[in-house]
Design an enzyme around this catalytic site. Structure first.
Site, short mmCIF file in Angstrom:
data_model
loop_
_atom_site.label_atom_id
_atom_site.label_comp_id
_atom_site.label_asym_id
_atom_site.label_seq_id
_atom_site.Cartn_x
_atom_site.Cartn_y
_atom_site.Cartn_z
N HIS A 194 -67.41 -34.62 32.29
CA HIS A 194 -67.42 -36.20 31.84
C HIS A 194 -66.75 -37.03 32.92
CE1 HIS A 194 -64.22 -34.03 29.77
NE2 HIS A 194 -63.56 -35.26 30.10
N HIS A 206 -64.56 -40.53 33.08
CA HIS A 206 -63.78 -41.53 32.55
C HIS A 206 -64.02 -42.68 33.17
CE1 HIS A 206 -61.25 -38.89 29.87
NE2 HIS A 206 -61.24 -37.88 31.04
P1 5GP Z 1 -60.22 -34.87 29.33
O1 5GP Z 1 -58.94 -34.84 29.12
O2 5GP Z 1 -61.08 -33.54 29.05
O3 5GP Z 1 -61.01 -35.32 30.66
O4 5GP Z 1 -60.83 -35.81 28.17
C1 5GP Z 1 -61.46 -35.49 26.99
C2 5GP Z 1 -61.68 -36.84 26.37
O5 5GP Z 1 -62.49 -36.85 25.36
C3 5GP Z 1 -60.46 -37.62 25.86
O6 5GP Z 1 -60.20 -38.94 26.63
C4 5GP Z 1 -60.52 -37.86 24.29
O7 5GP Z 1 -60.06 -38.95 23.72
C5 5GP Z 1 -62.09 -37.71 24.25
N1 5GP Z 1 -62.65 -37.16 23.04
C6 5GP Z 1 -62.21 -36.09 22.63
N2 5GP Z 1 -62.96 -35.74 21.34
C7 5GP Z 1 -63.90 -36.75 21.41
C8 5GP Z 1 -64.88 -37.10 20.18
O8 5GP Z 1 -65.03 -36.42 19.36
N3 5GP Z 1 -65.54 -38.24 20.54
C9 5GP Z 1 -65.20 -39.24 21.45
N4 5GP Z 1 -65.93 -40.10 21.73
N5 5GP Z 1 -64.29 -38.75 22.54
C10 5GP Z 1 -63.83 -37.43 22.09
#
Ligand code: 5GP
Ligand code: ZN
Length: 137
Positions: A99, A101
């Site tokens: 993903h 951001h």
């Molecule tokens: P990472 O640290 O893996 O780059 O970011 C994962 C992102 O996914 C985080 O910013 C977190 O807030 C988001 N996230 C985690 N669980 C969910 C969810 O169930 N729904 C949504 N919309 N975002 C999520």
């Protein structure tokens, strides 16, 4: 991937606030936004991080995220945006489905900056040599 959170969001088994969808890409609001409009852009096909995608999948995702980011920025009245991705736990990845951001920003001082170091130029040169020779392998 049956146990992947974002695959479940793609399949609409878990609700999310979708702002964009096509055959290959989904964009939805982060549930814990860093800033208003914080959006995640994901491929519908499961991969754990960008380094694991095919060139075609990766370039399609980057192109779509590049198209969406300035529009999301404008939609929320921001003047800038951060565009980032985390690969592996050590880099802060929590959800292991690729993903990007997109975080709209209005002030470069509103969030802490990454702490910086000031290595001697010899150390930078050594690091350059390490990476350059690794890339040649
Ligand atoms: P990472 O640290 O893996 O780059 O970011 C994962 C992102 O996914 C985080 O910013 C977190 O807030 C988001 N996230 C985690 N669980 C969910 C969810 O169930 N729904 C949504 N919309 N975002 C999520
Ligand atoms: Zn997945």
């Amino acid at each position: 991937m049956d146990d992947c959170l974002f695959c479940k969001i793609v399949k609409k088994e878990i609700p999310s606030d979708i702002v964009y969808e096509d055959d290959n890409v989904l964009a939805f609001l982060d549930i814990n936004p860093v800033r208003k409009g914080h959006t995640l852009v994901i491929p519908k096909n499961h991969s754990t991080c960008i380094g694991k995608m095919t060139d075609e999948e990766a370039s399609n995702l980057v192109i779509k995220a590049k198209e969406l980011a300035p529009k999301i920025m404008k939609a929320v009245g921001a003047k800038g945006f951060n565009f980032s991705t985390n690969c592996n736990r050590e880099a802060g990845q929590v959800v292991f489905h690729t993903h990007f951001h997109i975080i709209p920003r209005n002030d470069s001082n509103e969030l802490p900056h990454w702490p910086r170091s000031s290595p001697p130029k010899e150390e930078l040169a050594e690091m350059k040599n390490t990476i350059v020779s690794f890339l040649k392998e």
